[in-house]
Scaffold this motif. Structure first.
Motif, mmCIF file in Angstrom:
data_model
loop_
_atom_site.group_PDB
_atom_site.id
_atom_site.type_symbol
_atom_site.label_atom_id
_atom_site.label_comp_id
_atom_site.label_asym_id
_atom_site.label_seq_id
_atom_site.Cartn_x
_atom_site.Cartn_y
_atom_site.Cartn_z
ATOM 1 N N LEU A 54 0.652 -1.287 -0.069
ATOM 2 C CA LEU A 54 -0.109 -0.128 -0.315
ATOM 3 C C LEU A 54 0.876 1.181 0.000
ATOM 4 O O LEU A 54 2.071 1.091 0.266
ATOM 5 N N ASN A 55 0.175 2.366 -0.364
ATOM 6 C CA ASN A 55 0.887 3.880 -0.467
ATOM 7 C C ASN A 55 2.299 3.677 -1.068
ATOM 8 O O ASN A 55 3.168 4.314 -0.882
ATOM 9 N N GLU A 56 2.133 3.003 -2.455
ATOM 10 C CA GLU A 56 3.154 2.624 -3.131
ATOM 11 C C GLU A 56 2.833 2.981 -4.511
ATOM 12 O O GLU A 56 2.073 2.178 -5.191
ATOM 13 N N LYS A 57 3.470 3.948 -5.365
ATOM 14 C CA LYS A 57 2.874 4.487 -6.813
ATOM 15 C C LYS A 57 3.944 3.576 -7.560
ATOM 16 O O LYS A 57 5.144 4.103 -7.625
ATOM 17 N N ILE A 58 3.459 2.865 -8.651
ATOM 18 C CA ILE A 58 4.342 2.477 -9.683
ATOM 19 C C ILE A 58 4.564 3.638 -10.640
ATOM 20 O O ILE A 58 3.581 4.026 -11.106
ATOM 21 N N GLU A 59 5.643 3.939 -10.846
ATOM 22 C CA GLU A 59 6.055 5.119 -12.015
ATOM 23 C C GLU A 59 6.417 4.476 -13.211
ATOM 24 O O GLU A 59 6.250 5.391 -14.208
ATOM 25 N N LYS A 60 7.005 3.463 -13.288
ATOM 26 C CA LYS A 60 7.543 2.999 -14.745
ATOM 27 C C LYS A 60 7.432 1.237 -14.668
ATOM 28 O O LYS A 60 7.736 0.556 -13.802
ATOM 29 N N ILE A 61 7.307 0.955 -15.788
ATOM 30 C CA ILE A 61 7.317 -0.342 -16.319
ATOM 31 C C ILE A 61 8.364 -0.655 -17.376
ATOM 32 O O ILE A 61 8.325 0.048 -18.332
ATOM 33 N N CYS A 62 9.197 -1.391 -17.014
ATOM 34 C CA CYS A 62 10.513 -1.773 -17.836
ATOM 35 C C CYS A 62 10.519 -3.078 -18.639
ATOM 36 O O CYS A 62 9.891 -4.115 -18.026
ATOM 37 N N THR A 63 10.788 -3.181 -19.967
ATOM 38 C CA THR A 63 11.243 -4.282 -20.650
ATOM 39 C C THR A 63 12.453 -4.479 -21.207
ATOM 40 O O THR A 63 13.369 -3.665 -21.019
ATOM 41 N N THR A 64 12.623 -5.563 -21.438
ATOM 42 C CA THR A 64 13.951 -5.851 -22.019
ATOM 43 C C THR A 64 13.651 -6.879 -23.411
ATOM 44 O O THR A 64 12.773 -7.359 -23.515
ATOM 45 N N MET A 65 14.830 -6.866 -24.138
ATOM 46 C CA MET A 65 14.730 -7.538 -25.492
ATOM 47 C C MET A 65 15.650 -8.795 -25.238
ATOM 48 O O MET A 65 16.695 -8.619 -24.895
ATOM 49 N N PRO A 66 14.907 -9.961 -25.390
ATOM 50 C CA PRO A 66 15.760 -11.092 -25.197
ATOM 51 C C PRO A 66 16.905 -11.311 -26.209
ATOM 52 O O PRO A 66 16.687 -10.596 -27.428
#
Length: 442
Positions: free
Chosen positions: A142-154
């Motif tokens: 709780l009380n935690e805001k996700i700011e970024k989703i990161c991806t990677t190229m296999p």
């Protein structure tokens, strides 16, 4: 920055690490479904508690689904019927009711097949979802805001290295790598975005999911208010504030084509009109130019023009020596009489016997088609849902996974799907959330 691993007691070989962003209806169900399948799941909610929007749903009572078959459910979807068919069959309204009952919630069914907690407390719906998630092993932040989703190229595998292959390289699909919050970063295999829309922003619905989609190259359709009241032009309806009408028809046309035609209850407000049939109408017209719309209320939909005329003549005969405003007391609510006469071009003080056939005809026309001048939709602060969102063409309806990003899924109101009132939108949230979690392969 601290790097946190989720539920280290579970091995990577046994399951995937799943991060669910958003602790509302869709997110809670997605987290539960993924955890029940055996994955290790972390649920992130930027508010201080889960299900904040659920608490205000149904005026605090929470109409959480509609107890009908899937085939009866589908016509109540405004947008996304074909897309949602699979999700609704995977987790139907009856599945939803069974889920809550099996997890300790007593359910009651009211008029229109609307399902509520027997306690009439929306908080019990959230508590049941939270308890089920906890039992399944979901870890909640709780009380935690996700700011970024990161991806990677296999790694690119040269086809020349594969027996019988060519020299061309395989173009891989980006995969989920981690998410970054305002506190930590978390490595994961799958991310489920269940951040809701932008209606009722005070509950934390601020459109985070749309930005996650755009950053990853996914199309987001225009966002419109859904299931909201309508502003009207001018002040001629101000005197009707607070008046509720039952068993009336509300019709809206666009260039003489009927785009909304509802029957039931409506309410005159300080800004215009609201109530069940108006809310439904708003979702049908919210992508049309307001200046090209015409709206009418049939105040006596059970009577055709000829029958209504006979009824009017009987009242006129009964009150022939009285003022016309007094002759309509059996036909209309007192508050409505003056406005109807004004729109008919008849003075309130005219005696009934002085009313001409032409004036009576105008009165009949207003009774059957009371005109409303629509100025626009109410704002997102009042809209029950957001219409628009992540384009359905970007999402696999069988898994809720983005077609362009491996392991990135969207569910609930963040998608470009919406429905009428009656528990249909929450059912869509539960069904798409459940399918998003269930479809994650081990």
């Amino acid at each position: 920055m601290v790097r946190v691993k989720i539920n280290e007691k579970l091995t990577e070989k046994e399951m995937k690490k799943v991060c669910v962003i958003g602790g509302g209806a869709a997110g809670l169900m997605a987290a539960y479904a993924a955890a029940e399948k055996g994955h290790e799941v972390a649920l992130f909610e930027k508010n201080e508690k889960l299900g904040k929007k659920i608490y205000i749903t149904g005026k605090g009572r929470c109409n959480f689904t509609n107890d009908v078959s899937v085939e009866e459910f589908l016509p109540n979807i405004v947008r996304g019927e074909k897309f949602l068919r699979g999700a609704l069959y995977a987790f139907s309204p009856q599945n939803t009711i069974n889920f809550f009952e099996n997890n300790g919630l007593t359910v009651k069914i009211e008029r229109g097949n609307r399902a509520f907690p027997a306690s009439d407390h929306a908080s019990d719906v959230t508590k049941t979802l939270e308890k089920a998630c906890k039992k399944a092993g979901v870890k909640v932040f709780l009380n935690e805001k996700i700011e970024k989703i990161c991806t990677t190229m296999p790694n690119i595998i040269p086809m020349s290295d594969i027996e019988g292959g060519t020299s061309r390289d395989v173009i891989p699909m980006p995969r989920i790598a981690k998410i970054i919050s305002d506190k930590n970063e978390y490595f994961c295999d799958e991310v489920i975005v269940a951040t809701g829309g932008i209606s009722y922003p005070s509950t934390g619905s601020t459109g985070d999911g749309y930005e996650f989609a755009r950053v990853h190259g996914l199309k987001v359709t225009d966002l419109k208010c859904g299931l909201c009241g309508l502003n009207v032009k001018g002040n001629e309806l101000k005197s009707l504030q607070g008046l509720a009408l039952k068993n009336v028809s509300f019709t809206i046309k666009h260039k003489n084509k009927v785009v909304s035609d509802g029957f039931g209850e409506m309410l005159f407000t300080h800004f215009g009109v609201s109530g069940p049939i108006v809310l439904s109408a708003s979702s049908l017209i919210n992508r049309l130019p307001m200046e090209e719309l015409t709206a009418f209320i049939d105040l006596k939909p059970a009577l055709d023009m000829q029958t209504l005329d006979k009824r009017l003549l009987r009242d006129f005969d009964k009150y022939k020596n009285k003022q016309i405003s007094n002759a309509l007391i059996e036909l209309l609510p007192q508050k409505l009489i003056a406005v109807v006469l004004f729109k008919s071009g008849i003075l309130e003080t005219q005696t009934v016997h002085s009313i001409t056939k032409e004036e009576r005809g105008r009165l009949l026309s207003v009774l059957k088609a009371f005109p409303i001048k629509i100025a626009g939709l109410r704002g997102f602060e009042e809209a029950i849902i957001t219409s628009g969102g992540v384009a359905l063409s970007e999402i696999n309806p069988k898994t809720m996974e983005a077609k362009k990003i491996k392991g990135l899924r969207f569910c609930g109101e963040v998608l470009d799907v919406d429905a009428f009132t009656g528990g249909f939108n929450l059912q869509i949230a539960f069904a798409t959330g459940y399918l998003a979690g269930l479809s994650i392969e081990g």
